[in-house]
Design a protein around this motif. Structure first.
Motif, PDB file in Angstrom:
ATOM      1  N   GLY A  27       0.785  -1.222   0.000  1.00  0.00           N
ATOM      2  CA  GLY A  27       0.000   0.000   0.000  1.00  0.00           C
ATOM      3  C   GLY A  27       0.817   1.272   0.000  1.00  0.00           C
ATOM      4  N   SER A  28       2.122   1.176   0.123  1.00  0.00           N
ATOM      5  CA  SER A  28       2.965   2.374   0.133  1.00  0.00           C
ATOM      6  C   SER A  28       3.047   2.957  -1.269  1.00  0.00           C
ATOM      7  CB  SER A  28       4.353   2.056   0.673  1.00  0.00           C
ATOM      8  OG  SER A  28       5.002   1.098  -0.133  1.00  0.00           O
ATOM      9  N   ILE A  29       2.880   4.265  -1.366  1.00  0.00           N
ATOM     10  CA  ILE A  29       2.839   4.944  -2.655  1.00  0.00           C
ATOM     11  C   ILE A  29       4.254   5.187  -3.168  1.00  0.00           C
ATOM     12  CG2 ILE A  29       2.167   7.076  -3.833  1.00  0.00           C
ATOM     13  CD1 ILE A  29      -0.286   7.181  -1.988  1.00  0.00           C
ATOM     14  N   ALA A  30       4.525   4.705  -4.382  1.00  0.00           N
ATOM     15  CA  ALA A  30       5.834   4.887  -5.002  1.00  0.00           C
ATOM     16  C   ALA A  30       5.901   6.163  -5.824  1.00  0.00           C
ATOM     17  CB  ALA A  30       6.158   3.679  -5.882  1.00  0.00           C
ATOM     18  N   SER A  31       4.771   6.533  -6.435  1.00  0.00           N
ATOM     19  CA  SER A  31       4.733   7.726  -7.278  1.00  0.00           C
ATOM     20  C   SER A  31       3.291   8.174  -7.414  1.00  0.00           C
ATOM     21  CB  SER A  31       5.333   7.418  -8.655  1.00  0.00           C
ATOM     22  OG  SER A  31       5.327   8.562  -9.484  1.00  0.00           O
ATOM     23  N   ARG A  32       3.107   9.457  -7.664  1.00  0.00           N
ATOM     24  CA  ARG A  32       1.747   9.966  -7.839  1.00  0.00           C
ATOM     25  C   ARG A  32       1.737  11.083  -8.871  1.00  0.00           C
ATOM     26  NH1 ARG A  32      -0.943  11.930  -2.683  1.00  0.00           N
ATOM     27  NH2 ARG A  32       0.361  10.456  -1.540  1.00  0.00           N
ATOM     28  N   HIS A  33       0.546  11.324  -9.421  1.00  0.00           N
ATOM     29  CA  HIS A  33       0.365  12.380 -10.419  1.00  0.00           C
ATOM     30  C   HIS A  33      -1.011  12.996 -10.199  1.00  0.00           C
ATOM     31  CE1 HIS A  33       0.607  14.621 -14.112  1.00  0.00           C
ATOM     32  NE2 HIS A  33      -0.443  14.001 -14.628  1.00  0.00           N
ATOM     33  N   VAL A  34      -1.089  14.308 -10.293  1.00  0.00           N
ATOM     34  CA  VAL A  34      -2.337  15.046 -10.060  1.00  0.00           C
ATOM     35  C   VAL A  34      -2.601  15.965 -11.244  1.00  0.00           C
ATOM     36  CG1 VAL A  34      -3.579  16.613  -8.519  1.00  0.00           C
ATOM     37  CG2 VAL A  34      -1.898  14.999  -7.565  1.00  0.00           C
ATOM     38  N   PHE A  35      -3.852  16.024 -11.689  1.00  0.00           N
ATOM     39  CA  PHE A  35      -4.217  16.969 -12.747  1.00  0.00           C
ATOM     40  C   PHE A  35      -5.667  17.395 -12.560  1.00  0.00           C
ATOM     41  CE2 PHE A  35      -4.953  12.687 -14.367  1.00  0.00           C
ATOM     42  CZ  PHE A  35      -6.234  12.749 -14.879  1.00  0.00           C
ATOM     43  N   ARG A  36      -6.025  18.502 -13.174  1.00  0.00           N
ATOM     44  CA  ARG A  36      -7.404  18.990 -13.089  1.00  0.00           C
ATOM     45  C   ARG A  36      -8.335  18.072 -13.871  1.00  0.00           C
ATOM     46  NH1 ARG A  36      -8.959  23.557 -10.860  1.00  0.00           N
ATOM     47  NH2 ARG A  36      -7.391  25.051 -10.152  1.00  0.00           N
ATOM     48  N   THR A  37      -9.423  17.702 -13.252  1.00  0.00           N
ATOM     49  CA  THR A  37     -10.426  16.895 -13.931  1.00  0.00           C
ATOM     50  C   THR A  37     -10.966  17.685 -15.126  1.00  0.00           C
ATOM     51  OG1 THR A  37     -11.049  15.886 -11.824  1.00  0.00           O
ATOM     52  CG2 THR A  37     -12.601  15.652 -13.652  1.00  0.00           C
ATOM     53  N   PRO A  38     -10.932  17.107 -16.326  1.00  0.00           N
ATOM     54  CA  PRO A  38     -11.408  17.849 -17.509  1.00  0.00           C
ATOM     55  C   PRO A  38     -12.825  18.370 -17.341  1.00  0.00           C
ATOM     56  CG  PRO A  38     -10.262  15.848 -18.171  1.00  0.00           C
ATOM     57  CD  PRO A  38     -10.397  15.780 -16.671  1.00  0.00           C
ATOM     58  N   ARG A  39     -13.029  19.578 -17.813  1.00  0.00           N
ATOM     59  CA  ARG A  39     -14.341  20.208 -17.711  1.00  0.00           C
ATOM     60  C   ARG A  39     -15.035  20.299 -19.069  1.00  0.00           C
ATOM     61  NH1 ARG A  39     -15.663  22.134 -13.117  1.00  0.00           N
ATOM     62  NH2 ARG A  39     -17.245  23.528 -14.018  1.00  0.00           N
ATOM     63  N   ILE A  84     -23.079   8.755 -13.735  1.00  0.00           N
ATOM     64  CA  ILE A  84     -24.341   9.109 -14.389  1.00  0.00           C
ATOM     65  C   ILE A  84     -24.873  10.422 -13.835  1.00  0.00           C
ATOM     66  CG2 ILE A  84     -26.713   8.364 -14.868  1.00  0.00           C
ATOM     67  CD1 ILE A  84     -24.690   6.560 -16.135  1.00  0.00           C
ATOM     68  N   ASN A  85     -24.907  11.446 -14.673  1.00  0.00           N
ATOM     69  CA  ASN A  85     -25.563  12.710 -14.337  1.00  0.00           C
ATOM     70  C   ASN A  85     -25.059  13.295 -13.016  1.00  0.00           C
ATOM     71  OD1 ASN A  85     -27.329  14.795 -15.012  1.00  0.00           O
ATOM     72  ND2 ASN A  85     -28.990  13.938 -13.787  1.00  0.00           N
ATOM     73  N   SER A  86     -23.753  13.396 -12.875  1.00  0.00           N
ATOM     74  CA  SER A  86     -23.174  13.970 -11.663  1.00  0.00           C
ATOM     75  C   SER A  86     -23.433  15.468 -11.601  1.00  0.00           C
ATOM     76  CB  SER A  86     -21.667  13.723 -11.620  1.00  0.00           C
ATOM     77  OG  SER A  86     -21.099  14.378 -10.508  1.00  0.00           O
ATOM     78  N   PRO A  87     -23.877  15.979 -10.453  1.00  0.00           N
ATOM     79  CA  PRO A  87     -24.149  17.411 -10.355  1.00  0.00           C
ATOM     80  C   PRO A  87     -22.892  18.251 -10.190  1.00  0.00           C
ATOM     81  CG  PRO A  87     -24.578  16.360  -8.259  1.00  0.00           C
ATOM     82  CD  PRO A  87     -24.261  15.255  -9.226  1.00  0.00           C
ATOM     83  N   ASN A  88     -21.733  17.600  -9.940  1.00  0.00           N
ATOM     84  CA  ASN A  88     -20.530  18.347  -9.571  1.00  0.00           C
ATOM     85  C   ASN A  88     -19.445  18.371 -10.634  1.00  0.00           C
ATOM     86  OD1 ASN A  88     -21.524  18.901  -6.917  1.00  0.00           O
ATOM     87  ND2 ASN A  88     -21.054  16.790  -6.356  1.00  0.00           N
ATOM     88  N   VAL A  89     -19.688  17.746 -11.779  1.00  0.00           N
ATOM     89  CA  VAL A  89     -18.692  17.712 -12.846  1.00  0.00           C
ATOM     90  C   VAL A  89     -19.310  18.297 -14.107  1.00  0.00           C
ATOM     91  CG1 VAL A  89     -17.053  16.258 -14.092  1.00  0.00           C
ATOM     92  CG2 VAL A  89     -17.851  15.571 -11.835  1.00  0.00           C
ATOM     93  N   ALA A  90     -18.505  19.070 -14.833  1.00  0.00           N
ATOM     94  CA  ALA A  90     -19.023  19.703 -16.042  1.00  0.00           C
ATOM     95  C   ALA A  90     -19.439  18.661 -17.079  1.00  0.00           C
ATOM     96  CB  ALA A  90     -17.968  20.650 -16.621  1.00  0.00           C
ATOM     97  N   ILE A  91     -18.640  17.594 -17.220  1.00  0.00           N
ATOM     98  CA  ILE A  91     -19.040  16.466 -18.068  1.00  0.00           C
ATOM     99  C   ILE A  91     -19.864  15.540 -17.179  1.00  0.00           C
ATOM    100  CG2 ILE A  91     -18.232  14.617 -19.584  1.00  0.00           C
ATOM    101  CD1 ILE A  91     -15.556  16.110 -19.812  1.00  0.00           C
ATOM    102  N   ARG A  92     -21.143  15.667 -17.215  1.00  0.00           N
ATOM    103  CA  ARG A  92     -21.989  15.108 -16.166  1.00  0.00           C
ATOM    104  C   ARG A  92     -22.094  13.584 -16.224  1.00  0.00           C
ATOM    105  NH1 ARG A  92     -25.305  18.901 -13.585  1.00  0.00           N
ATOM    106  NH2 ARG A  92     -26.966  17.382 -13.287  1.00  0.00           N
ATOM    107  N   THR A  93     -22.078  13.018 -17.417  1.00  0.00           N
ATOM    108  CA  THR A  93     -22.134  11.564 -17.584  1.00  0.00           C
ATOM    109  C   THR A  93     -20.908  11.126 -18.358  1.00  0.00           C
ATOM    110  OG1 THR A  93     -24.557  11.481 -17.521  1.00  0.00           O
ATOM    111  CG2 THR A  93     -23.420   9.657 -18.621  1.00  0.00           C
ATOM    112  N   PHE A  94     -20.151  10.180 -17.795  1.00  0.00           N
ATOM    113  CA  PHE A  94     -18.922   9.782 -18.485  1.00  0.00           C
ATOM    114  C   PHE A  94     -18.536   8.351 -18.151  1.00  0.00           C
ATOM    115  CE2 PHE A  94     -17.799  12.094 -14.612  1.00  0.00           C
ATOM    116  CZ  PHE A  94     -16.818  11.320 -14.013  1.00  0.00           C
ATOM    117  N   GLU A  95     -17.883   7.722 -19.115  1.00  0.00           N
ATOM    118  CA  GLU A  95     -17.338   6.384 -18.959  1.00  0.00           C
ATOM    119  C   GLU A  95     -16.108   6.450 -18.054  1.00  0.00           C
ATOM    120  OE1 GLU A  95     -18.348   3.513 -20.315  1.00  0.00           O
ATOM    121  OE2 GLU A  95     -19.831   4.171 -21.793  1.00  0.00           O
TER     122      GLU A  95
END
Length: 341
Positions: A27-39, A84-95
């Protein structure tokens, strides 16, 4: 069985940020990456951005990655691995799950973010050694994840954890973002505390001292924020503390409902509002539950999660390492490719 040279990937899809971690089998994290969720984009944009990030950041490890876990904002259709139809993401429904599964040919285990978080708490946090665990986030919204008798609660579509929509005020004074009235989230979430505060101040007869408060000036200028209210409450501002005391009445009612519904041994608390203001949020809840006459079972331990802002990310790693059997049964998208968990 996982071997020492093997890895898993955890993904935390939030409304603002998406975080990806490569971790060892302990469970120890070796590496991580962060980016803005596409809008902007189509239903595949978020998954494709995640795929590109994994290939770019972790390409040297992919042959040794054995599974991928995902915790995401909802609501979900778990069977299809979609939001499905998330109220908090600009792309409301996504795979989410299927494109990642098909790209990497690795098992992909997906759940709601708070459900993911409680699974992480069980294996890597304060939940170790307990069979009945609740995780509650008090953040922009209020949500929860629940384990009863070592079983992760899911519901027919994976949405059996929307505790922020428990009714805590039958008068329906405040309307929730979902359209319902009197919901816990409408009074005590980071997004709605300012709205509740405006209403309270409208209704209250204020003392002269309260009218001299910076919080009152912000009220007059329509500049109230949760951060401002908690900042001045920490300084002992009387109006800020009066507002927070009202908010906490609803937090305590919400916790009473959760305790009576699920009979947990331990409740861990996270989310930005709670993590940044534990003395004003968590400590009053603990005292309120200790003194409550409305709790019909033994009081559980209530504490701040030690996993902090990483709890969903760590939970996603736990899903990959220790996939809950009842969750895996729901993930019909796994049938699209020959992969064993």
């Amino acid at each position: 069985m996982f071997l020492g040279n093997q890895y898993v990937i955890g993904i935390d899809i939030g409304a603002t940020w998406t975080r990806i971690a490569l971790a060892r089998v302990d469970g120890s994290i070796a590496s991580r990456h962060v980016f803005r969720t596409p809008r902007e984009g189509d239903r595949y944009t978020i998954a494709n951005t995640i795929i590109s990030s994994i290939r770019r950041e972790f390409s040297n490890y992919l042959d040794n990655v054995k599974a991928i876990g995902i915790g995401t904002i909802g609501p979900l259709d778990l069977t299809q691995g979609m939001v499905i139809n998330s109220p908090n993401v600009a792309i409301r429904t996504f795979e989410v799950a299927k494109p990642i599964l098909e790209e990497f040919k690795k098992p992909v285990v997906m759940a709601n973010d708070c459900v993911t978080a409680v699974w992480g708490e069980k294996y890597f946090g304060l939940g170790r050694g307990y069979s009945n665990i609740v995780y509650i986030t008090i953040s922009t919204g209020i949500g929860g994840g629940i384990i009863v008798d070592d079983t992760l609660l899911l519901g027919k579509m994976g949405n059996a954890h929307e505790i922020g929509h428990i009714v805590v005020d039958t008068s329906g004074k405040m309307e929730c973002g979902c359209g319902g009235k009197g919901h816990w989230e409408a009074y005590a979430s980071g997004a709605n505390i300012p709205r509740f505060a405006y209403r309270l101040i409208d209704e209250w007869n204020l003392t002269q001292n309260e009218r001299e408060s910076p919080v009152y000036r912000a009220y007059l200028n329509r500049e109230l924020t949760s951060e401002l209210i908690y900042t001045y409450a920490k300084k002992g501002d009387s109006l800020a503390l009066r507002i927070i005391n009202e908010v906490n009445k609803y937090n305590i009612a919400g916790f009473e409902n959760v305790i009576n519904s699920y009979d947990p041994e331990i409740i861990t608390v996270g989310g930005s509002v709670a993590l940044r203001n534990p003395e004003l949020v968590v400590e009053p809840i603990v005292r309120g539950i200790e003194n409550s006459k409305g709790v019909v079972t033994a009081r559980p331990r209530i504490d701040v999660t030690p996993l902090g802002d990483d709890i969903v990310l760590i939970g996603a790693l736990a899903l990959a390492l220790y996939p809950p059997p009842n969750l895996v049964k729901k993930l019909r998208y796994l049938e699209s490719i020959s992969i064993d968990l």
